[in-house]
Design an enzyme around this catalytic site. Sequence first.
Site, mmCIF file in Angstrom:
data_model
loop_
_atom_site.group_PDB
_atom_site.id
_atom_site.type_symbol
_atom_site.label_atom_id
_atom_site.label_comp_id
_atom_site.label_asym_id
_atom_site.label_seq_id
_atom_site.Cartn_x
_atom_site.Cartn_y
_atom_site.Cartn_z
ATOM 1 N N GLY A 51 0.843 -1.189 0.000
ATOM 2 C CA GLY A 51 0.000 0.000 0.000
ATOM 3 C C GLY A 51 0.869 1.225 0.000
ATOM 4 O O GLY A 51 2.057 1.147 0.337
ATOM 5 N N CYS A 78 5.193 -6.188 1.656
ATOM 6 C CA CYS A 78 5.538 -4.779 1.856
ATOM 7 C C CYS A 78 4.726 -4.184 3.025
ATOM 8 O O CYS A 78 4.915 -4.583 4.156
ATOM 9 C CB CYS A 78 5.320 -4.060 0.528
ATOM 10 N N TYR A 79 3.780 -3.285 2.738
ATOM 11 C CA TYR A 79 2.948 -2.734 3.803
ATOM 12 C C TYR A 79 2.278 -3.863 4.601
ATOM 13 O O TYR A 79 2.193 -3.814 5.826
ATOM 14 C CB TYR A 79 1.883 -1.821 3.183
ATOM 15 N N HIS A 171 8.279 -6.919 -3.793
ATOM 16 C CA HIS A 171 7.048 -7.275 -4.515
ATOM 17 C C HIS A 171 7.265 -8.485 -5.421
ATOM 18 O O HIS A 171 7.758 -8.345 -6.528
ATOM 19 C CB HIS A 171 6.574 -6.079 -5.347
ATOM 20 N N GLU A 173 5.111 -10.080 -6.996
ATOM 21 C CA GLU A 173 4.108 -10.146 -8.071
ATOM 22 C C GLU A 173 4.519 -9.419 -9.343
ATOM 23 O O GLU A 173 3.941 -9.639 -10.398
ATOM 24 C CB GLU A 173 2.766 -9.588 -7.559
ATOM 25 N N ASP A 229 -15.883 -9.980 -24.774
ATOM 26 C CA ASP A 229 -16.614 -10.097 -23.506
ATOM 27 C C ASP A 229 -18.090 -10.441 -23.718
ATOM 28 O O ASP A 229 -18.626 -11.339 -23.071
ATOM 29 C CB ASP A 229 -16.497 -8.800 -22.693
ATOM 30 N N LYS A 374 -9.232 -10.569 -18.480
ATOM 31 C CA LYS A 374 -9.442 -10.676 -19.927
ATOM 32 C C LYS A 374 -8.878 -11.981 -20.526
ATOM 33 O O LYS A 374 -9.546 -12.640 -21.320
ATOM 34 C CB LYS A 374 -8.772 -9.476 -20.608
#
Length: 518
Positions: A51, A78-79, A171, A173, A229, A374
Amino acid sequence: MIVILDFGSQYTQLIARRVREAHVYCEIHPFNLDPAKLRALEPAGVILSGGPSSVYDKDAPHPHAEALTLDVPYLGICYGMGLLARSAGGVMARSSHREYGGAELVPVHDTGSGRGLFDGFAAGEGTRVWMSHGDRLEALPDGWTTLAHTENSPYAAIRSSDGRRVGLQFHPEVVHSERGREILENFLHRVCEVKSDWTMQGFVDSAVERIRAQVGDGQIICGLSGGVDSSVTAALIEKAVPGQLTCVFVDNGLLRKNESEEICDKLGNYFGADFVHVDAADRFLDALAGVTDPEQKRKIIGRTFIDVFDEASNSAHLERTPARFLAQGTLYPDVIESVSVKGPSATIKSHHNVGGLPERMNLELVEPLRELFKDEVRAAGEVLGLPHDLLWRHPFPGPGLAVRTLGSVNREDLDILREADAVFIEEIRRAGLYDEIWQAFAVLLPVRTVGVQGDFRTYDRVVALRAITSEDGMTADWYRFPHDVLQRSASRIANEVEGVNRVVYDISSKPPATVEWE
Ligand code: XMP
């Protein structure tokens, strides 16, 4: 499932993507999720995102204390690591500056259970990770150990004595963390002990069950645009409740060359008698006559669509009991945006062209893709047997060519634009670059420039070509074409498309430009 509590990190969606890519189902929820609701989700593990705040900020997001005490593994990033450490008695300190960028992460020898975050990593062997943090851990909670350090962070990765609480200062990710994916997979498979059993076939089967339970024997209508979609939404519903769905394709006269015919051909075939084609080109073009302001164009197109769609659905043509449900292809990023800590981000353009439809028609929404990203929608489309081209086509805006012929919209300009666009896309396909490019198109500019063709001086129109690379359309870079592809496109457009004597290539990124020119 894995629950991700969002503390406002710009990377929260990426965490979810990585977990899904490991074929584990996950959901993002706001940081202040009611602990009873969190428990009811029965997560196999909880991830606390990063964050932008310091835990010491006055309005820093704090979860309910009870949300940190479930008897499941927790990963704090992290946060989130700061929150976990603090709740166990660790000491955090506010850093004088933010550490930002790459760092070398060095795992240390772990004498723990062996079922851990760094399984497969050799002690002492460094790997690049991405740092972006302000607060720093000063002292570990009692009984916790360090799993890895970097030059500036002695506690870059930590775990509790039982190994069920782990924290990462960096991080995992983001792609800049070289082995971040492995670390996250270790958390899922070794710490949480979940299996990779979330597949698209499984999703399709459970979505079918959910649709049946929601709609019973009610009729459903769905607006088909020819895009991914809406097509996948309709195909799922057709599979769940055949005979109860009516697909309405509104041709607004703003589509690309041969697009309307192709949609009727492909989707008409797929949906058979449940497919209705409404040719409303004149109505849209009449409503747009003389309008130059882009936002005004979008509003007119949105309003006209609602009118046409409403009439088509009510018309005797459908010969069915009136619909109770409206199917929409809402995707997970829209859902996340609406529950985001930061609130819906500022809309730069009014993209939601058909807002207000369910209220106007008094219909209940069916949104079977609400949980999907997606690329997962495309994978679901493959499972459902939709044509490959349709699933992999570039995004196309709702207002179509109206925002690509700058200024007022008229039939002649639309025809010029259609021809130029078709040549450009043909050359891209011929060069085998279509799938590498996120979106590519031509724009017709409202200026004339001098040219010379044969022995004559011409005073004709300019076409701009745009091609971008992007992850999600939020930011974009211009595509670096091999020069010969640009050269062929430009010379063919100037030679083959009457009324055009000049072609330019747009090398703006987003920001500061946007993808579309209007
Ligand atoms: P911009 O131009 O905002 O575009 O950078 C980002 C992405 O959104 C598409 N776009 C739209 N899509 N209605 C839509 O459905 C719209 O009014 C609209 N305007 C832009 C654009 O094509 C790109 O993919």
